[in-house]
Design a protein around this motif. Structure first.
Motif, PDB file in Angstrom:
ATOM      1  N   LYS A  88       1.368   3.303   0.984  1.00 13.35           N
ATOM      2  CA  LYS A  88       1.162   4.573   0.300  1.00 13.35           C
ATOM      3  C   LYS A  88      -0.314   4.803  -0.008  1.00 13.35           C
ATOM      4  O   LYS A  88      -0.770   5.937  -0.135  1.00 13.35           O
ATOM      5  CB  LYS A  88       1.971   4.609  -0.994  1.00 13.35           C
ATOM      6  CG  LYS A  88       3.482   4.645  -0.762  1.00 13.35           C
ATOM      7  CD  LYS A  88       4.241   4.788  -2.061  1.00 13.35           C
ATOM      8  CE  LYS A  88       5.741   4.879  -1.813  1.00 13.35           C
ATOM      9  NZ  LYS A  88       6.510   5.000  -3.082  1.00 13.35           N
ATOM     10  N   LYS A  89      -1.062   3.698  -0.129  1.00 14.90           N
ATOM     11  CA  LYS A  89      -2.482   3.806  -0.442  1.00 14.90           C
ATOM     12  C   LYS A  89      -3.313   3.116   0.635  1.00 14.90           C
ATOM     13  O   LYS A  89      -2.924   2.058   1.141  1.00 14.90           O
ATOM     14  CB  LYS A  89      -2.781   3.172  -1.803  1.00 14.90           C
ATOM     15  CG  LYS A  89      -2.142   3.898  -2.978  1.00 14.90           C
ATOM     16  CD  LYS A  89      -2.531   3.242  -4.288  1.00 14.90           C
ATOM     17  CE  LYS A  89      -1.915   3.971  -5.479  1.00 14.90           C
ATOM     18  NZ  LYS A  89      -2.285   3.337  -6.760  1.00 14.90           N
ATOM     19  N   PRO A  90      -4.460   3.700   1.001  1.00 14.54           N
ATOM     20  CA  PRO A  90      -5.337   3.059   2.000  1.00 14.54           C
ATOM     21  C   PRO A  90      -6.039   1.834   1.421  1.00 14.54           C
ATOM     22  O   PRO A  90      -6.203   1.707   0.205  1.00 14.54           O
ATOM     23  CB  PRO A  90      -6.330   4.170   2.351  1.00 14.54           C
ATOM     24  CG  PRO A  90      -6.361   5.044   1.144  1.00 14.54           C
ATOM     25  CD  PRO A  90      -4.977   5.011   0.569  1.00 14.54           C
ATOM     26  N   THR A  91      -6.443   0.943   2.296  1.00 14.32           N
ATOM     27  CA  THR A  91      -7.186  -0.264   1.911  1.00 14.32           C
ATOM     28  C   THR A  91      -8.632  -0.099   2.339  1.00 14.32           C
ATOM     29  O   THR A  91      -8.916   0.244   3.491  1.00 14.32           O
ATOM     30  CB  THR A  91      -6.587  -1.510   2.597  1.00 14.32           C
ATOM     31  OG1 THR A  91      -5.229  -1.660   2.186  1.00 14.32           O
ATOM     32  CG2 THR A  91      -7.372  -2.763   2.225  1.00 14.32           C
ATOM     33  N   HIS A  92      -9.554  -0.331   1.415  1.00 14.04           N
ATOM     34  CA  HIS A  92     -10.978  -0.206   1.742  1.00 14.04           C
ATOM     35  C   HIS A  92     -11.410  -1.381   2.617  1.00 14.04           C
ATOM     36  O   HIS A  92     -10.955  -2.512   2.454  1.00 14.04           O
ATOM     37  CB  HIS A  92     -11.820  -0.185   0.467  1.00 14.04           C
ATOM     38  CG  HIS A  92     -13.296  -0.075   0.740  1.00 14.04           C
ATOM     39  ND1 HIS A  92     -13.885   1.074   1.221  1.00 14.04           N
ATOM     40  CD2 HIS A  92     -14.293  -1.011   0.628  1.00 14.04           C
ATOM     41  CE1 HIS A  92     -15.178   0.866   1.376  1.00 14.04           C
ATOM     42  NE2 HIS A  92     -15.446  -0.380   1.034  1.00 14.04           N
TER      43      HIS A  92
END
Length: 204
Positions: A160-164
């Motif tokens: 659901k969230k991108p990874t830096h």
């Protein structure tokens, strides 16, 4: 008449000779996968069909898999995984059975296709602004683990969230590990932080 006959015989012999030479001295011949076989000569791989016709010429960018103790590249869903390196970072893509790069190397990691779907780590480039002193754009990168179809269209987001990510070889020495996989047409398994697994239904 004799000259014409000799020419006809020569034309018949030449293709057979070229064919035999092009497929001689092979180091490995794989079992059939998706209607084709991988053949190895030196450090390069090619693909032939069941009639022995060369479909994909010898190349060194295909990704090998370990199958029953042997290592060789495979086609699945008419796609084979390839990789290339740029500034010390590996990128992955796919070719078709003509050797065309249907999806040029762009993913930070990728799996083989299975039943028309593959899991990839898709890279996203975000422009934050411009550094006027250095006259350069300020850029950061993120990635997400997604499922794609054979044309590269995203069919499912595993995160659901991108990874830096820092896109430099000193920080990204090897491809990020893929943590999700299809275990059936309708089920997805995802590995958790504690190395346990969660199974959930796939909804397109």
């Amino acid at each position: 008449m004799k000259k014409a006959l000799s020419l006809s015989v020569l034309l018949l012999i030449i293709p057979l000779t070229v064919f035999a030479q092009s497929l001689s001295g092979l180091d490995f011949i794989s079992p059939i996968h998706d209607g084709v076989m991988a053949i190895k000569k030196g450090e390069k791989w090619a693909f032939i069909n069941q009639e022995g016709e060369l479909l994909v010429d010898f190349r060194n960018d295909v990704v090998v898999s370990t199958i029953n103790g042997n290592k060789y590249p495979v086609f699945n869903s008419d796609r084979c995984l390839i990789s290339s390196e740029k500034e010390g970072i590996s990128y992955f893509g796919y070719i078709d059975k003509k050797g065309n790069a249907i999806l040029k190397p762009q993913f930070l990691n990728a799996t083989e296709f299975k039943n028309g779907k593959a899991t990839v780590i898709k890279l996203y480039k975000n422009v934050l602004g411009k550094n006027d002193v250095l006259d350069k754009q300020m850029i950061e990168y993120d990635y997400m683990e997604v499922a794609i179809d054979i044309n590269g269209e995203i069919v499912y987001y595993f995160n659901k969230k991108p990874t830096h990510v820092t896109l430099e070889k000193n920080f990204l020495g090897k491809p990020p590990r893929i943590k999700s996989k299809f275990i059936s047409d309708n089920l997805i398994a995802t590995q958790n932080m504690d190395n346990t697994w969660t199974i959930k239904k796939y909804k397109q």
